[in-house]
Design an enzyme around this catalytic site. Structure first.
Site, PDB file in Angstrom:
ATOM      1  N   SER A   1      48.717  39.028  50.806  1.00  0.00           N
ATOM      2  CA  SER A   1      47.916  40.049  50.133  1.00  0.00           C
ATOM      3  C   SER A   1      46.662  40.356  50.923  1.00  0.00           C
ATOM      4  O   SER A   1      45.941  41.288  50.591  1.00  0.00           O
ATOM      5  CB  SER A   1      47.560  39.600  48.716  1.00  0.00           C
ATOM      6  OG  SER A   1      46.908  38.361  48.747  1.00  0.00           O
TER       7      SER A   1
ATOM      8  N   HIS B   1      54.327  43.649  50.012  1.00  0.00           N
ATOM      9  CA  HIS B   1      53.404  42.997  49.088  1.00  0.00           C
ATOM     10  C   HIS B   1      53.793  43.289  47.641  1.00  0.00           C
ATOM     11  O   HIS B   1      53.653  44.420  47.169  1.00  0.00           O
ATOM     12  CB  HIS B   1      51.966  43.474  49.382  1.00  0.00           C
ATOM     13  CG  HIS B   1      50.940  42.786  48.547  1.00  0.00           C
ATOM     14  ND1 HIS B   1      49.786  43.386  48.130  1.00  0.00           N
ATOM     15  CD2 HIS B   1      50.926  41.529  48.023  1.00  0.00           C
ATOM     16  CE1 HIS B   1      49.094  42.531  47.399  1.00  0.00           C
ATOM     17  NE2 HIS B   1      49.759  41.402  47.312  1.00  0.00           N
TER      18      HIS B   1
ATOM     19  N   ASN C   1      44.346  45.750  46.654  1.00  0.00           N
ATOM     20  CA  ASN C   1      43.230  44.795  46.701  1.00  0.00           C
ATOM     21  C   ASN C   1      41.963  45.409  47.269  1.00  0.00           C
ATOM     22  O   ASN C   1      40.858  44.978  46.940  1.00  0.00           O
ATOM     23  CB  ASN C   1      43.632  43.544  47.492  1.00  0.00           C
ATOM     24  CG  ASN C   1      44.443  42.593  46.638  1.00  0.00           C
ATOM     25  OD1 ASN C   1      44.489  42.747  45.418  1.00  0.00           O
ATOM     26  ND2 ASN C   1      45.090  41.629  47.251  1.00  0.00           N
TER      27      ASN C   1
ATOM     28  N   GLU D   1      53.801  47.236  47.982  1.00  0.00           N
ATOM     29  CA  GLU D   1      53.148  47.910  49.103  1.00  0.00           C
ATOM     30  C   GLU D   1      53.944  47.591  50.364  1.00  0.00           C
ATOM     31  O   GLU D   1      54.162  46.418  50.684  1.00  0.00           O
ATOM     32  CB  GLU D   1      51.705  47.429  49.256  1.00  0.00           C
ATOM     33  CG  GLU D   1      50.794  47.889  48.115  1.00  0.00           C
ATOM     34  CD  GLU D   1      49.386  47.307  48.192  1.00  0.00           C
ATOM     35  OE1 GLU D   1      48.431  48.049  47.967  1.00  0.00           O
ATOM     36  OE2 GLU D   1      49.247  46.090  48.462  1.00  0.00           O
TER      37      GLU D   1
HETATM   38  N1  CAA Z   1      56.586  36.384  34.517  1.00  0.00           N
HETATM   39  C1  CAA Z   1      57.638  37.152  34.194  1.00  0.00           C
HETATM   40  N2  CAA Z   1      57.644  37.998  33.151  1.00  0.00           N
HETATM   41  C2  CAA Z   1      56.536  38.062  32.398  1.00  0.00           C
HETATM   42  C3  CAA Z   1      55.387  37.292  32.674  1.00  0.00           C
HETATM   43  C4  CAA Z   1      55.443  36.415  33.783  1.00  0.00           C
HETATM   44  N3  CAA Z   1      54.393  35.674  34.142  1.00  0.00           N
HETATM   45  N4  CAA Z   1      54.438  37.574  31.754  1.00  0.00           N
HETATM   46  C5  CAA Z   1      54.977  38.496  30.931  1.00  0.00           C
HETATM   47  N5  CAA Z   1      56.228  38.793  31.328  1.00  0.00           N
HETATM   48  C6  CAA Z   1      57.129  39.768  30.721  1.00  0.00           C
HETATM   49  C7  CAA Z   1      57.466  39.385  29.319  1.00  0.00           C
HETATM   50  O1  CAA Z   1      58.599  38.539  29.273  1.00  0.00           O
HETATM   51  C8  CAA Z   1      57.760  40.732  28.682  1.00  0.00           C
HETATM   52  O2  CAA Z   1      59.060  41.130  29.071  1.00  0.00           O
HETATM   53  P1  CAA Z   1      59.980  41.984  28.050  1.00  0.00           P
HETATM   54  O3  CAA Z   1      59.217  43.261  27.769  1.00  0.00           O
HETATM   55  O4  CAA Z   1      61.238  42.206  28.836  1.00  0.00           O
HETATM   56  O5  CAA Z   1      60.158  41.133  26.849  1.00  0.00           O
HETATM   57  C9  CAA Z   1      56.782  41.686  29.403  1.00  0.00           C
HETATM   58  O6  CAA Z   1      56.410  41.006  30.618  1.00  0.00           O
HETATM   59  C10 CAA Z   1      55.542  41.955  28.579  1.00  0.00           C
HETATM   60  O7  CAA Z   1      54.973  40.696  28.256  1.00  0.00           O
HETATM   61  P2  CAA Z   1      54.075  40.403  26.992  1.00  0.00           P
HETATM   62  O8  CAA Z   1      54.440  41.343  25.895  1.00  0.00           O
HETATM   63  O9  CAA Z   1      54.091  38.939  26.717  1.00  0.00           O
HETATM   64  O10 CAA Z   1      52.594  40.638  27.477  1.00  0.00           O
HETATM   65  P3  CAA Z   1      51.870  41.929  27.978  1.00  0.00           P
HETATM   66  O11 CAA Z   1      52.434  43.165  27.400  1.00  0.00           O
HETATM   67  O12 CAA Z   1      50.432  41.621  27.807  1.00  0.00           O
HETATM   68  O13 CAA Z   1      52.204  41.967  29.537  1.00  0.00           O
HETATM   69  C11 CAA Z   1      51.548  41.475  31.732  1.00  0.00           C
HETATM   70  C12 CAA Z   1      51.899  40.884  30.383  1.00  0.00           C
HETATM   71  C13 CAA Z   1      52.743  42.212  32.311  1.00  0.00           C
HETATM   72  C14 CAA Z   1      51.219  40.289  32.639  1.00  0.00           C
HETATM   73  C15 CAA Z   1      50.338  42.463  31.553  1.00  0.00           C
HETATM   74  O14 CAA Z   1      49.284  41.809  30.901  1.00  0.00           O
HETATM   75  C16 CAA Z   1      49.819  43.014  32.869  1.00  0.00           C
HETATM   76  O15 CAA Z   1      50.372  43.961  33.404  1.00  0.00           O
HETATM   77  N6  CAA Z   1      48.720  42.428  33.367  1.00  0.00           N
HETATM   78  C17 CAA Z   1      48.112  42.855  34.638  1.00  0.00           C
HETATM   79  C18 CAA Z   1      48.860  42.225  35.766  1.00  0.00           C
HETATM   80  C19 CAA Z   1      48.312  42.625  37.084  1.00  0.00           C
HETATM   81  O16 CAA Z   1      47.351  43.381  37.221  1.00  0.00           O
HETATM   82  N7  CAA Z   1      48.955  42.090  38.116  1.00  0.00           N
HETATM   83  C20 CAA Z   1      48.531  42.329  39.476  1.00  0.00           C
HETATM   84  C21 CAA Z   1      47.634  41.216  39.875  1.00  0.00           C
HETATM   85  S1  CAA Z   1      46.979  41.491  41.461  1.00  0.00           S
HETATM   86  C22 CAA Z   1      48.155  40.911  42.472  1.00  0.00           C
HETATM   87  O17 CAA Z   1      49.155  40.369  42.119  1.00  0.00           O
HETATM   88  C23 CAA Z   1      47.905  41.164  43.904  1.00  0.00           C
HETATM   89  C24 CAA Z   1      47.177  40.196  44.673  1.00  0.00           C
HETATM   90  O18 CAA Z   1      47.306  40.285  45.848  1.00  0.00           O
HETATM   91  C25 CAA Z   1      46.214  39.201  44.173  1.00  0.00           C
END
Ligand code: CAA
Length: 302
Positions: free
Chosen positions: A126, A147, A197, A159
C-alpha cells in the site's frame, strides 16, 4: 519472449502471504475459478489463513449467500505451501506479505528461481514504491502493483499500479485479472500512497490532530464523519480496523517520500504504535475492544 499469462490467459494464481490481505485475495481468486496456491513462511500462519477463508465461506453458506457446491469448489481450488518452488507454474503471483522492503526483495528472489519467465509478479503493497520493488526483480516489465482493500472479499476496488518499466501487456493483463475477480480496478501511476492512501492517510492524520487540538472527542469525530459524510466508519474506527502499526508505517513511508507535514505521524499515533496498541488486532487502539462494546481506550484519554 512470449507473454504466457497474456496469450493463454491466467489460469493458476499464486498468493504469497496468508495474512488478512493474502487470505482475502486467495479467497476471491479461488471463488473466481482460479487454481490458487498460497505460500507462507510458517505452517501455523498458513493454517490460520486457510481456516479464515473456510470460516468466511461457511458463514456465507449459512447465510444462504453461497451454494455449498460453490464453497466446496472454491476450497478445492485452494492449496497451501511452505515452498516458493510450488508457485513455479503460476501465471501471476500476488505478494501480500509484511510492508518490509528487504523481506519482499528476498521473497521475490526466492519465487523467481522457479517462476515462469513471463509470469506477472504483483505486489499488494500500500505504500512501498512499485518502481523500487520491480527493479529488484529480473522482470520489471512484468511487475505491477495490485492493491486490494480490507476486507478484500467485500471491498470492490483494486488499484492497478504501473511503474515506468511496466509493459502495456502486463498492465492490461493485471487489470483484466482484477475485473475477472469481480473487482472494479482503477489504473494509477507509481506514487507513494497511489490514489486512495494519498487522500485517505492525510484525512486520518488530520482527525488525530483535531482530537489532539481538543476540537472534539474520539467518538464525536467518528460520529461526525459517519453521519455528516456517509462514511461507513469514522477515522478512528477505521484506523483501528486497518491497524495502527500499518497506518504508522504507511505515514513514515509517505512522509519520507513527500516531506510534507500532512503525511507526518502525529505524536499520539506514534505513542499508540510504540505501546503496541495497534487497534482491533491487539484488542486496544483508539478504542478498547476487550469488553462487550468498544469504548474509548484509557491510553488515549490520558
Ligand atoms: N471480512 C470479510 N467480510 C466482512 C468483514 C471482514 N472483515 N467485515 C464485514 N464483512 C462482510 C459481512 O459478512 C457482510 O457480508 P454480507 O452482506 O454478505 O452478509 C458485509 O461485509 C457487511 O458487514 P456488516 O453488515 O457486518 O457491517 P458493515 O455494513 O458495517 O460493513 C465494512 C463492514 C464492510 C467493513 C464497512 O464498515 C466498511 O466498508 N468500512 C470501511 C472499510 C474501508 O475503508 N476499508 C479500506 C481500508 S484502507 C485499506 O485497506 C488500504 C490500505 O492500504 C491501508
Amino acid at each position: 519472449m512470449t507473454n504466457n499469462a497474456d496469450s493463454r490467459g491466467i489460469k493458476r494464481v499464486g498468493v504469497a502471504g496468508a495474512g488478512l490481505m493474502g487470505n482475502g485475495i486467495a479467497q476471491v481468486s479461488a471463488m473466481a475459478g482460479y487454481e490458487t496456491v498460497v505460500l507462507e513462511a510458517r505452517e501455523p500462519f498458513l493454517q490460520r489463513g486457510m481456516a479464515a477463508v473456510e470460516k468466511r465461506l461457511d458463514r456465507a453458506v449459512d447465510k444462504g449467500k453461497l451454494d455449498s457446491a460453490d464453497r466446496d469448489g472454491a476450497l478445492g481450488r485452494l492449496s497451501g505451501t511452505l515452498s516458493a518452488a510450488d508457485l513455479g507454474g503460476c501465471d501471476i503471483v500476488i505478494e501480500a506479505i509484511t510492508e518490509n522492503l528487504d523481506a519482499k526483495k528476498t521473497l521475490y528472489a526466492d519465487i523467481e528461481k522457479s517462476l515462469l519467465p513471463d509470469a506477472i509478479l504483483a505486489s499488494n503493497t500500500s505504500s512501498l514504491s512499485i518502481t523500487e520493488l520491480a527493479a529488484s526483480t529480473s522482470r520489471p516489465e512484468r511487475f505491477v502493483g495490485l492493491h486490494f482493500f480490507n476486507p478484500v472479499p467485500v471491498m470492490a476496488l483494486v488499484e492497478v499500479v504501473r511503474s515506468g518499466a511496466t509493459s502495456d501487456s502486463a498492465a492490461d493483463a493485471a487489470f483484466s485479472f482484477a475485473v475477472s475477480l469481480g473487482k472494479k480496478p482503477v489504473s494509477c501511476r507509481d506514487n507513494t500512497g497511489f490514489i486512495v492512501n494519498r487522500l485517505l492517510v492525510p484525512y486520518m492524520l488530520d482527525a488525530i490532530r483535531a482530537y489532539e487540538e481538543g476540537i472534539g472527542s474520539i467518538t464525536d469525530i467518528d460520529l461526525a464523519l459517519k453521519l455528516g459524510c456517509g462514511y461507513p466508519m469514522g477515522p478512528f474506527t477505521l484506523g483501528d480496523f486497518v491497524g495502527l502499526d500499518t497506518l504508522y508505517h504507511v505515514t513514515e513511508i509517505m512522509f519520507d517520500e513527500y516531506r510534507e507535514k500532512r503525511y507526518a505521524s502525529p505524536p499520539l499515533l506514534r505513542r499508540l504504535f510504540l505501546a503496541g496498541r495497534h487497534g482491533r488486532k491487539t484488542g486496544i487502539g483508539f478504542y478498547d475492544y476487550r469488553g462487550e462494546k468498544p469504548v474509548v481506550s484509557d491510553f488515549v484519554k490520558r
